[in-house]
Design an enzyme around this catalytic site. Structure first.
Site, short mmCIF file in Angstrom:
data_model
loop_
_atom_site.label_atom_id
_atom_site.label_comp_id
_atom_site.label_asym_id
_atom_site.label_seq_id
_atom_site.Cartn_x
_atom_site.Cartn_y
_atom_site.Cartn_z
N SER A 64 30.01 -23.10 24.43
CA SER A 64 29.03 -22.04 24.15
C SER A 64 29.61 -20.69 24.52
CB SER A 64 27.72 -22.31 24.90
OG SER A 64 27.90 -22.13 26.29
N MET A 65 29.30 -19.70 23.70
CA MET A 65 29.90 -18.37 23.88
C MET A 65 28.86 -17.27 23.82
SD MET A 65 33.51 -18.99 21.93
CE MET A 65 32.79 -19.29 20.35
N GLY B 49 27.92 -17.22 19.77
CA GLY B 49 27.75 -18.53 19.14
C GLY B 49 28.45 -19.65 19.87
N GLY C 299 22.16 -21.98 27.80
CA GLY C 299 23.10 -23.10 27.76
C GLY C 299 22.39 -24.43 27.96
N ASP C 300 21.37 -24.42 28.82
CA ASP C 300 20.60 -25.66 29.04
C ASP C 300 19.82 -26.01 27.78
OD1 ASP C 300 21.53 -25.35 31.62
OD2 ASP C 300 19.73 -24.28 32.25
N1 ATP Z 1 22.38 -12.98 23.14
C1 ATP Z 1 22.32 -14.12 22.44
N2 ATP Z 1 21.99 -14.09 21.14
C2 ATP Z 1 21.93 -15.23 20.40
N3 ATP Z 1 22.21 -16.46 20.90
C3 ATP Z 1 22.55 -16.54 22.20
C4 ATP Z 1 22.65 -15.38 23.05
N4 ATP Z 1 23.01 -15.78 24.29
C5 ATP Z 1 23.13 -17.13 24.22
N5 ATP Z 1 22.87 -17.58 22.97
C6 ATP Z 1 22.91 -18.97 22.49
O1 ATP Z 1 22.83 -19.84 23.60
C7 ATP Z 1 24.04 -20.61 23.69
C8 ATP Z 1 24.40 -20.83 25.13
O2 ATP Z 1 24.60 -19.58 25.75
P1 ATP Z 1 25.70 -19.32 26.86
O3 ATP Z 1 27.05 -19.50 26.29
O4 ATP Z 1 25.37 -18.00 27.45
O5 ATP Z 1 25.40 -20.52 27.87
P2 ATP Z 1 25.63 -20.63 29.41
O6 ATP Z 1 26.56 -19.56 29.88
O7 ATP Z 1 25.99 -22.02 29.71
O8 ATP Z 1 24.14 -20.33 29.93
P3 ATP Z 1 23.32 -20.97 31.17
O9 ATP Z 1 24.29 -21.76 31.99
O10 ATP Z 1 22.74 -19.77 31.87
O11 ATP Z 1 22.24 -21.81 30.59
C9 ATP Z 1 25.06 -19.85 22.88
O12 ATP Z 1 26.08 -20.70 22.39
C10 ATP Z 1 24.21 -19.26 21.77
O13 ATP Z 1 23.95 -20.22 20.75
MG MG Z 2 25.82 -22.97 31.56
#
Ligand code: ATP
Ligand code: MG
Length: 316
Positions: free
Chosen positions: A227-228, A232, A258-259
């Site tokens: 996840s990014m 995306g 991310g969850d």
């Molecule tokens: N600003 C945003 N706009 C659109 N989609 C987002 C955005 N932020 C996160 N996402 C969606 O959520 C997914 C997971 O986000 P992210 O990569 O930030 O996860 P994470 O860092 O593991 O988050 P966490 O551990 O806090 O749950 C992304 O791949 C994307 O699909």
């Molecule tokens: Mg996470």
């Protein structure tokens, strides 16, 4: 059956400020209290999508009672081990740009008898056909190899294991041999690059990221969902590599996005969706999760709307 495991859950307090100022007084408005913990968020997303799960974890003291009552209010099934120490409270601060500052407590120490109770519970749930999602940091009092051992235990009895963890706990779980590593992992970009000790700069292309994900497949992992954030995600399994650009949403809080992605993937696997359907759902659901306050999951209708906008391209 889907089991989500949060070994270090929390009461999440999310407050809003115009702009966060370090080293000065920040007055929070609209403070929202929520059952926190990554596995609980995974369970909440599964429910929002129409599925069911059992949330497992540790709860102690007044904050533990509060946690359990809030989990129940969300309509989630829970099966927690009661502990002597007090469940932690984590503070999240969101500013007007939607940027997040987190102040997380380390959490209570787990005693040996409490840990044995957890292991017995998970052994009971680790049956063929069940999916067990292990999420988040480890509590004090258990070793960094805890996810490694749980993954081996659960896989041995036939359950599929999804791991969302970072640092040493993630690293050790991947050094487990192909029959004992987690089946599915969801690092974010930072966690993946940290694992490989690669500096995050402009030279890190999608192709490079896909290569790093592929080397996790060599360890026996079946799917890497990278996840990014707003950029995306990349999904890598033995059949190929898929790139999904981020969806454009009005982000209110990205806590737990991310969850949400993990929850959607697990829901998709449990309901035998195709790979591409799972990936699209993961993207739409996680983007939807960003539009709600705190860690609240989106409505299913919004996820369906976002699914229409989701584009996934196979790049290898
Ligand atoms: N600003 C945003 N706009 C659109 N989609 C987002 C955005 N932020 C996160 N996402 C969606 O959520 C997914 C997971 O986000 P992210 O990569 O930030 O996860 P994470 O860092 O593991 O988050 P966490 O551990 O806090 O749950 C992304 O791949 C994307 O699909
Ligand atoms: Mg996470």
């Amino acid at each position: 059956m889907i089991i989500t495991v949060t070994l270090n859950p929390a009461i999440d307090k999310t407050g809003y400020v115009d702009a966060i100022r370090p080293r000065s007084l920040n007055r929070l408005r609209n403070v929202q209290i929520d059952a926190g913990g990554k596995g609980v968020n995974v369970s909440a997303m599964i429910r929002a999508l129409g599925g069911e799960s059992i949330a497992v974890g540790f709860a102690g003291g007044g904050a533990g009672e509060e946690l359990l009552s809030r989990i129940a209010q969300k309509g989630l099934r829970a099966d927690f081990v009661r502990i002597a120490a007090v469940t932690r409270t984590n503070l999240k601060v969101v500013d007007n740009d939607g940027a997040l500052t987190e102040l997380n407590e380390p959490g209570p120490a787990i005693q040996a008898t409490e840990w044995r109770e957890m292991e017995n519970k998970l052994s009971g749930y680790g049956v063929q056909g069940n999916i067990v999602a292990l999420s988040g940091s480890l509590p004090a009092g258990v070793g960094a190899d805890t996810y490694k051992r749980l993954s081996a235990l659960l896989r041995r009895v036939g359950a599929a294991v999804f791991l969302d963890a970072d640092g040493e706990a993630f690293k050790l779980a991947l050094e487990n041999g192909p029959d004992a590593v987690p089946d599915y992992v969801k690092p974010n970009r930072f966690e993946l690059l940290q694992y490989f000790d690669v500096a995050d700069d402009d030279s890190v292309s999608d192709a490079k990221l896909a290569d790093l994900c592929r080397s996790l497949l060599d360890k026996g992992v079946k799917l890497v969902a990278l996840s990014m954030g707003g950029d995306g995600a990349i999904f890598v399994n033995k059949n190929g590599v898929w790139r999904a650009p981020g969806l454009s949403v009005q982000a209110r809080s990205t806590v737990g996005a991310g969850d949400g992605m993990t929850g959607a993937l697990v829901y998709g696997f449990a309901n035998a969706l195709t790979d591409e359907q799972c990936f699209a759902l993961a993207l739409a659901a996680s983007a939807g999760a960003c539009t709600t306050e705190g860690t609240n999951p989106p409505k299913r209708a919004l996820v369906d709307e976002l699914l229409e906008q989701t584009r996934i391209e196979r790049i290898a």
